[in-house]
Scaffold this active site. Structure first.
Site, PDB file in Angstrom:
ATOM      1  N   ASP A 184      -0.409 -22.027  13.420  1.00  0.00           N
ATOM      2  CA  ASP A 184      -0.833 -21.552  14.732  1.00  0.00           C
ATOM      3  C   ASP A 184      -0.937 -22.681  15.753  1.00  0.00           C
ATOM      4  OD1 ASP A 184      -2.992 -22.685  13.374  1.00  0.00           O
ATOM      5  OD2 ASP A 184      -4.313 -20.950  13.586  1.00  0.00           O
ATOM      6  N   GLY A 225      -3.883 -18.616   9.968  1.00  0.00           N
ATOM      7  CA  GLY A 225      -3.570 -18.616  11.404  1.00  0.00           C
ATOM      8  C   GLY A 225      -2.152 -18.244  11.778  1.00  0.00           C
ATOM      9  N   GLY A 280      -3.300 -33.005  13.281  1.00  0.00           N
ATOM     10  CA  GLY A 280      -2.022 -33.276  12.612  1.00  0.00           C
ATOM     11  C   GLY A 280      -2.125 -33.295  11.098  1.00  0.00           C
ATOM     12  N   LEU A 331      -0.361 -30.137   9.050  1.00  0.00           N
ATOM     13  CA  LEU A 331       1.103 -30.150   9.018  1.00  0.00           C
ATOM     14  C   LEU A 331       1.643 -31.353   8.262  1.00  0.00           C
ATOM     15  CD1 LEU A 331       2.445 -28.914  12.476  1.00  0.00           C
ATOM     16  CD2 LEU A 331       2.381 -27.712  10.286  1.00  0.00           C
ATOM     17  N   ASP A 336      -3.335 -29.804  15.811  1.00  0.00           N
ATOM     18  CA  ASP A 336      -4.512 -30.457  16.410  1.00  0.00           C
ATOM     19  C   ASP A 336      -4.555 -31.913  15.948  1.00  0.00           C
ATOM     20  OD1 ASP A 336      -6.937 -31.019  17.575  1.00  0.00           O
ATOM     21  OD2 ASP A 336      -8.132 -29.709  16.300  1.00  0.00           O
ATOM     22  N   ARG A 367      -8.715 -13.062  15.654  1.00  0.00           N
ATOM     23  CA  ARG A 367      -7.299 -13.276  15.347  1.00  0.00           C
ATOM     24  C   ARG A 367      -6.416 -12.161  15.893  1.00  0.00           C
ATOM     25  NH1 ARG A 367      -7.068 -17.433  11.454  1.00  0.00           N
ATOM     26  NH2 ARG A 367      -8.767 -17.455   9.950  1.00  0.00           N
ATOM     27  N   LYS A 394      -1.935 -28.920  20.726  1.00  0.00           N
ATOM     28  CA  LYS A 394      -3.142 -29.385  21.417  1.00  0.00           C
ATOM     29  C   LYS A 394      -2.952 -30.807  21.906  1.00  0.00           C
ATOM     30  CE  LYS A 394      -7.391 -27.429  20.365  1.00  0.00           C
ATOM     31  NZ  LYS A 394      -8.711 -27.305  19.718  1.00  0.00           N
TER      32      LYS A 394
HETATM   33  P1  IMP Z   1      -5.178 -30.025  12.224  1.00  0.00           P
HETATM   34  O1  IMP Z   1      -5.019 -30.172  10.748  1.00  0.00           O
HETATM   35  O2  IMP Z   1      -6.355 -30.748  12.780  1.00  0.00           O
HETATM   36  O3  IMP Z   1      -3.902 -30.258  13.014  1.00  0.00           O
HETATM   37  O4  IMP Z   1      -5.672 -28.560  12.453  1.00  0.00           O
HETATM   38  C1  IMP Z   1      -4.929 -27.481  12.455  1.00  0.00           C
HETATM   39  C2  IMP Z   1      -5.829 -26.317  12.121  1.00  0.00           C
HETATM   40  O5  IMP Z   1      -7.107 -26.395  12.783  1.00  0.00           O
HETATM   41  C3  IMP Z   1      -5.182 -25.074  12.596  1.00  0.00           C
HETATM   42  O6  IMP Z   1      -4.429 -24.483  11.561  1.00  0.00           O
HETATM   43  C4  IMP Z   1      -6.347 -24.204  13.016  1.00  0.00           C
HETATM   44  O7  IMP Z   1      -6.764 -23.432  11.926  1.00  0.00           O
HETATM   45  C5  IMP Z   1      -7.473 -25.144  13.337  1.00  0.00           C
HETATM   46  N1  IMP Z   1      -7.689 -25.278  14.802  1.00  0.00           N
HETATM   47  C6  IMP Z   1      -7.526 -26.392  15.544  1.00  0.00           C
HETATM   48  N2  IMP Z   1      -7.815 -26.162  16.839  1.00  0.00           N
HETATM   49  C7  IMP Z   1      -8.154 -24.866  16.919  1.00  0.00           C
HETATM   50  C8  IMP Z   1      -8.570 -23.998  18.016  1.00  0.00           C
HETATM   51  O8  IMP Z   1      -8.647 -24.391  19.198  1.00  0.00           O
HETATM   52  N3  IMP Z   1      -8.855 -22.709  17.689  1.00  0.00           N
HETATM   53  C9  IMP Z   1      -8.769 -22.224  16.419  1.00  0.00           C
HETATM   54  N4  IMP Z   1      -8.392 -22.977  15.373  1.00  0.00           N
HETATM   55  C10 IMP Z   1      -8.091 -24.292  15.621  1.00  0.00           C
HETATM   56 MG    MG Z   2      -5.540 -22.469  10.525  1.00  0.00          MG
END
Ligand code: IMP
Ligand code: MG
Length: 181
Positions: free
Chosen positions: A103, A44, A108, A111, A106, A168, A134
């Site tokens: 990118d 991403g 977390g 990261l 969400d 993308r 988000k």
């Molecule tokens: P986290 O680990 O839940 O913070 O997710 C982060 C990852 O989820 C990002 O690197 C994205 O690949 C994916 N992601 C979360 N929300 C979206 C979205 O709305 N569109 C596309 N990818 C998303």
């Molecule tokens: Mg991703």
């Protein structure tokens, strides 16, 4: 893929470029740029990271650049619980000031995983930079040091973000609207 349309443009290409330039200034303003490593999380981050690093030359910053592929399994719009490394970096991070680029922030998990990983490998500091933040309930405690725009808890694509590996390439960020089934 569920039936869907890409309708609502949330951030135009111009808005994104303007915001990216202020993020470049923010990153450059921090003093820890001597041993800077920009580490993108694939897939991403590839467009965002490319835009960010091209702004560094005017600040006379010369980072090392690499990528790592992390996945929180699944091809849908919900991420699962476990983060795994599917392609690692072999870069020496001892003493480095790492900026992890992704990118979107969400739950977390991604990261938080990356930050722990690079600290364990001896980075002096690890900061995080995302294009979108988000506005949702985080699963783990995580806030980005640099964030482009806050976004509602909807599914978005473009500027590196995908739905099932598509979209993308869009130069703007848009909401995916799912049709009723
Ligand atoms: P986290 O680990 O839940 O913070 O997710 C982060 C990852 O989820 C990002 O690197 C994205 O690949 C994916 N992601 C979360 N929300 C979206 C979205 O709305 N569109 C596309 N990818 C998303
Ligand atoms: Mg991703």
């Amino acid at each position: 893929m569920r039936p869907h349309t890409i309708e609502r443009q949330l951030f135009s290409s111009e808005q994104i470029q303007t915001r990216v330039h202020s993020l470049i200034d923010e990153i450059a303003a921090n003093s820890d740029t001597e041993n800077l490593v920009m580490l993108g999380i694939l897939r991403g981050s590839f467009i965002f990271l490319a835009d960010l690093v091209r702004g560094f030359e005017q600040h006379k910053i010369h980072p090392r650049i690499d990528f790592i592929t992390l996945s929180s399994y699944g091809a849908g719009t919900e991420s699962s619980g476990t983060v795994t490394i599917t392609h690692d970096t072999d870069m020496d991070l001892a003493g480095a000031d790492v900026v992890v680029v992704d990118d979107i922030l969400d739950s977390g998990r991604t990261l938080a995983f990356a930050r722990e990983l690079f600290l364990e490998r001896g980075a002096r500091s690890v900061r995080t930079c995302v294009m979108l933040d988000k506005q949702t309930q985080r699963t783990v405690e995580m806030e980005a040091d640099y964030a482009g725009f806050p976004v509602d808890d909807v599914f978005v694509v473009g500027y590196g973000l995908d739905y099932d590996h598509y979209y993308r390439e869009l130069p703007y960020i848009a909401e995916v609207v799912f049709e009723e089934e």
